[in-house]
Design a protein around this motif. Structure first.
Motif, PDB file in Angstrom:
ATOM      1  N   ASP C  19     -46.732  40.642 -11.976  1.00  0.00           N
ATOM      2  CA  ASP C  19     -46.781  40.711 -13.433  1.00  0.00           C
ATOM      3  C   ASP C  19     -47.417  39.466 -14.048  1.00  0.00           C
ATOM      4  O   ASP C  19     -48.213  39.549 -14.991  1.00  0.00           O
ATOM      5  CB  ASP C  19     -45.375  40.966 -14.012  1.00  0.00           C
ATOM      6  CG  ASP C  19     -44.279  40.131 -13.330  1.00  0.00           C
ATOM      7  OD1 ASP C  19     -44.469  39.720 -12.177  1.00  0.00           O
ATOM      8  OD2 ASP C  19     -43.232  39.898 -13.954  1.00  0.00           O
ATOM      9  N   ALA C  23     -51.092  39.089 -15.923  1.00  0.00           N
ATOM     10  CA  ALA C  23     -51.219  38.515 -17.270  1.00  0.00           C
ATOM     11  C   ALA C  23     -52.348  37.486 -17.293  1.00  0.00           C
ATOM     12  O   ALA C  23     -53.158  37.450 -18.227  1.00  0.00           O
ATOM     13  CB  ALA C  23     -49.897  37.870 -17.698  1.00  0.00           C
ATOM     14  N   ILE C  26     -55.676  39.340 -17.195  1.00  0.00           N
ATOM     15  CA  ILE C  26     -55.960  40.057 -18.444  1.00  0.00           C
ATOM     16  C   ILE C  26     -56.481  39.069 -19.500  1.00  0.00           C
ATOM     17  O   ILE C  26     -57.468  39.329 -20.180  1.00  0.00           O
ATOM     18  CB  ILE C  26     -54.703  40.825 -18.932  1.00  0.00           C
ATOM     19  CG1 ILE C  26     -54.449  42.007 -17.981  1.00  0.00           C
ATOM     20  CG2 ILE C  26     -54.879  41.305 -20.370  1.00  0.00           C
ATOM     21  CD1 ILE C  26     -53.096  42.661 -18.151  1.00  0.00           C
ATOM     22  N   THR C  30     -60.380  39.044 -20.790  1.00  0.00           N
ATOM     23  CA  THR C  30     -60.554  39.218 -22.239  1.00  0.00           C
ATOM     24  C   THR C  30     -61.351  38.048 -22.820  1.00  0.00           C
ATOM     25  O   THR C  30     -62.292  38.243 -23.599  1.00  0.00           O
ATOM     26  CB  THR C  30     -59.184  39.322 -22.943  1.00  0.00           C
ATOM     27  OG1 THR C  30     -58.461  40.407 -22.373  1.00  0.00           O
ATOM     28  CG2 THR C  30     -59.348  39.547 -24.433  1.00  0.00           C
ATOM     29  N   MET C  94     -43.265  51.190  -9.138  1.00  0.00           N
ATOM     30  CA  MET C  94     -43.120  51.944 -10.384  1.00  0.00           C
ATOM     31  C   MET C  94     -44.093  51.443 -11.445  1.00  0.00           C
ATOM     32  O   MET C  94     -44.733  52.231 -12.142  1.00  0.00           O
ATOM     33  CB  MET C  94     -41.688  51.821 -10.908  1.00  0.00           C
ATOM     34  CG  MET C  94     -40.741  52.812 -10.259  1.00  0.00           C
ATOM     35  SD  MET C  94     -39.005  52.532 -10.742  1.00  0.00           S
ATOM     36  CE  MET C  94     -39.141  52.535 -12.535  1.00  0.00           C
ATOM     37  N   LEU C  95     -44.191  50.115 -11.551  1.00  0.00           N
ATOM     38  CA  LEU C  95     -45.120  49.564 -12.545  1.00  0.00           C
ATOM     39  C   LEU C  95     -46.535  50.026 -12.255  1.00  0.00           C
ATOM     40  O   LEU C  95     -47.282  50.426 -13.163  1.00  0.00           O
ATOM     41  CB  LEU C  95     -45.055  48.030 -12.546  1.00  0.00           C
ATOM     42  CG  LEU C  95     -45.963  47.375 -13.590  1.00  0.00           C
ATOM     43  CD1 LEU C  95     -45.436  47.621 -15.002  1.00  0.00           C
ATOM     44  CD2 LEU C  95     -46.102  45.882 -13.351  1.00  0.00           C
ATOM     45  N   THR C  97     -47.456  52.722 -10.697  1.00  0.00           N
ATOM     46  CA  THR C  97     -47.572  54.145 -11.005  1.00  0.00           C
ATOM     47  C   THR C  97     -47.770  54.362 -12.505  1.00  0.00           C
ATOM     48  O   THR C  97     -48.685  55.076 -12.940  1.00  0.00           O
ATOM     49  CB  THR C  97     -46.294  54.888 -10.547  1.00  0.00           C
ATOM     50  OG1 THR C  97     -46.108  54.636  -9.157  1.00  0.00           O
ATOM     51  CG2 THR C  97     -46.422  56.388 -10.780  1.00  0.00           C
ATOM     52  N   ILE C  98     -46.921  53.709 -13.291  1.00  0.00           N
ATOM     53  CA  ILE C  98     -47.041  53.855 -14.749  1.00  0.00           C
ATOM     54  C   ILE C  98     -48.419  53.396 -15.209  1.00  0.00           C
ATOM     55  O   ILE C  98     -49.092  54.063 -15.990  1.00  0.00           O
ATOM     56  CB  ILE C  98     -45.957  53.024 -15.477  1.00  0.00           C
ATOM     57  CG1 ILE C  98     -44.564  53.556 -15.154  1.00  0.00           C
ATOM     58  CG2 ILE C  98     -46.195  53.034 -16.982  1.00  0.00           C
ATOM     59  CD1 ILE C  98     -43.429  52.661 -15.676  1.00  0.00           C
ATOM     60  N   MET C  99     -48.853  52.236 -14.702  1.00  0.00           N
ATOM     61  CA  MET C  99     -50.126  51.690 -15.158  1.00  0.00           C
ATOM     62  C   MET C  99     -51.290  52.579 -14.747  1.00  0.00           C
ATOM     63  O   MET C  99     -52.273  52.692 -15.474  1.00  0.00           O
ATOM     64  CB  MET C  99     -50.287  50.249 -14.675  1.00  0.00           C
ATOM     65  CG  MET C  99     -49.209  49.358 -15.291  1.00  0.00           C
ATOM     66  SD  MET C  99     -49.448  47.586 -15.039  1.00  0.00           S
ATOM     67  CE  MET C  99     -50.469  47.208 -16.473  1.00  0.00           C
ATOM     68  N   GLN C 101     -51.058  55.845 -14.454  1.00  0.00           N
ATOM     69  CA  GLN C 101     -50.989  56.997 -15.370  1.00  0.00           C
ATOM     70  C   GLN C 101     -51.647  56.663 -16.708  1.00  0.00           C
ATOM     71  O   GLN C 101     -52.233  57.517 -17.367  1.00  0.00           O
ATOM     72  CB  GLN C 101     -49.528  57.391 -15.611  1.00  0.00           C
ATOM     73  CG  GLN C 101     -48.864  58.055 -14.404  1.00  0.00           C
ATOM     74  CD  GLN C 101     -47.347  58.147 -14.548  1.00  0.00           C
ATOM     75  OE1 GLN C 101     -46.758  57.521 -15.428  1.00  0.00           O
ATOM     76  NE2 GLN C 101     -46.719  58.920 -13.668  1.00  0.00           N
ATOM     77  N   LYS C 102     -51.526  55.410 -17.113  1.00  0.00           N
ATOM     78  CA  LYS C 102     -52.106  54.972 -18.387  1.00  0.00           C
ATOM     79  C   LYS C 102     -53.564  54.556 -18.224  1.00  0.00           C
ATOM     80  O   LYS C 102     -54.189  54.081 -19.169  1.00  0.00           O
ATOM     81  CB  LYS C 102     -51.326  53.766 -18.921  1.00  0.00           C
ATOM     82  CG  LYS C 102     -49.855  54.014 -19.163  1.00  0.00           C
ATOM     83  CD  LYS C 102     -49.637  54.542 -20.563  1.00  0.00           C
ATOM     84  CE  LYS C 102     -48.193  54.962 -20.758  1.00  0.00           C
ATOM     85  NZ  LYS C 102     -48.000  55.679 -22.019  1.00  0.00           N
ATOM     86  N   PHE C 104     -54.626  51.931 -16.763  1.00  0.00           N
ATOM     87  CA  PHE C 104     -54.823  50.488 -16.827  1.00  0.00           C
ATOM     88  C   PHE C 104     -55.448  50.045 -15.504  1.00  0.00           C
ATOM     89  O   PHE C 104     -55.257  50.694 -14.473  1.00  0.00           O
ATOM     90  CB  PHE C 104     -53.484  49.756 -16.983  1.00  0.00           C
ATOM     91  CG  PHE C 104     -52.841  49.944 -18.321  1.00  0.00           C
ATOM     92  CD1 PHE C 104     -53.602  50.147 -19.467  1.00  0.00           C
ATOM     93  CD2 PHE C 104     -51.458  49.893 -18.456  1.00  0.00           C
ATOM     94  CE1 PHE C 104     -52.995  50.308 -20.714  1.00  0.00           C
ATOM     95  CE2 PHE C 104     -50.841  50.054 -19.694  1.00  0.00           C
ATOM     96  CZ  PHE C 104     -51.607  50.261 -20.820  1.00  0.00           C
TER      97      PHE C 104
END
Lengths: 164, 164, 164
Positions: C19, C23, C26, C30, C94-95, C97-99, C101-102, C104
């Motif tokens: 995580d 960060a 990212i 950016t 899990m993170l 997987t979620i990311m 799906q989004k 990211f």
């Protein structure tokens, strides 16, 4: 306060982990060696790095919770744990062994070097009050001040880091 | 964006630990009291500090993993754990007790003070999406934005900190 | 070193948590997309993010403690754990997987993007020595340098962050 803009650095040492505190001192002494004015602020767990060990001579007012906290925290820089893989001190011991084989400076040596290079070390008043750490428990040469002193320094500094 | 160079500060609050979030707000309110424009960015675990508690009214789309994550995370600032010595909340409770004896502000009070001093609080859009945290779950007055907003602010600021 | 003042950014990646490293990337990508020159310094646990995995081909001198450390640390960016709620990798899974799906970017994708955008990545020499990590174990395009290189960059940069 102040100093010519772009020539100074501040480092907040919030963590009390050996690896993180060492990183702070390595940057601080490097910046000082390169001619920058460096101020380190020790707050919360970071205060442990400035304790000199031995029986707590400090006789500032402390209640039982603060005494308990004082006992649970490392008593001096040489006792700090690693932030990871500490394994009850074995990890910290291994790191120290490797670093001594490589002739890297230990944390107590880095602190001494920082003091010789006139790195300013400031202990956060509010954290000392909260944790029941007395001025007498800290190594010599440490100033005590608050957040306004930090902000005053940081806003004129070229490098500002928060080591948590 | 912008503001006169050298007069503003940004603080990324990545951590959701009580001690670290408090440190962020203490610096933010001190800087604001000294006339600086302050922007705080809450990302990842730091978002917990902005949740207002109570049943999640937010009805943004969430799958079961996000719902589970939402339940595991603290529901509001007053529930945040300590980063160390939390001991199932006992450590956090002790710190709160000591701080109240010393008449220090609590985290909810610091947040309120920051809002009164017009400290900008921005929740990271991407983290909200990843963790399934809805706008409605956050306290009032919080903006939602992304990394570009952060970088735009930070490159004109005198103090930039990352609290992890 | 150098670059027009106010146009560059430095990020120290001290942490090896998924995580936190994400960060860092990212923010780095950016800032690079917004035209800033970005330099990332990987030190201590953060070095894990630059390991390319597979059998350690690096034949730099290592004693048994360093070999053990090298085995205990993640072998590549895709293997990094979460700083919290990792639950033996389930949280990180899990993170991810979620990311996904989004839609990211994953960490390996962010690293690749950073390299395409010419974000400079520097591995800390001293940390490599301490941890017994060889140049050959790191992904291509990474420079190796020390704290003086960091300070030289940071004192001319508009944004300096320490991700611990």
């Amino acid at each position: 306060m102040g100093s010519e803009e772009g020539k100074s650095a501040t480092i907040i040492v919030f963590s009390g982990a050996l690896d993180k505190v060492m990183a702070g001192f390595i940057i601080a002494t490097t910046a000082a060696a390169m001619g920058m004015e460096v101020t380190m602020f020790f707050t919360f767990w970071g205060l442990s790095a400035l304790r000199k060990g031995g029986p707590a001579e400090g006789e500032c007012a402390r209640n039982w919770m603060q005494k308990m906290l004082g006992m649970m925290l490392p008593k001096r820089a040489a006792d700090l744990p690693l932030s990871q893989l500490n394994m009850g001190g074995m990890g910290a011991g291994m790191l120290k062994t490797i670093m001594s084989q490589k002739s890297f400076s230990t944390l107590p040596e880095l602190i001494e070097a920082a003091q010789e290079m006139e790195v300013r070390m400031i202990a956060c008043q509010m954290s000392m009050d909260a944790m029941g750490i007395c001025r007498e428990e800290l190594i010599d040469g440490v100033e005590v001040a608050g957040a306004a002193t930090y902000v005053g320094e940081a806003r004129d500094s070229a490098i500002n880091l928060f080591i948590s």
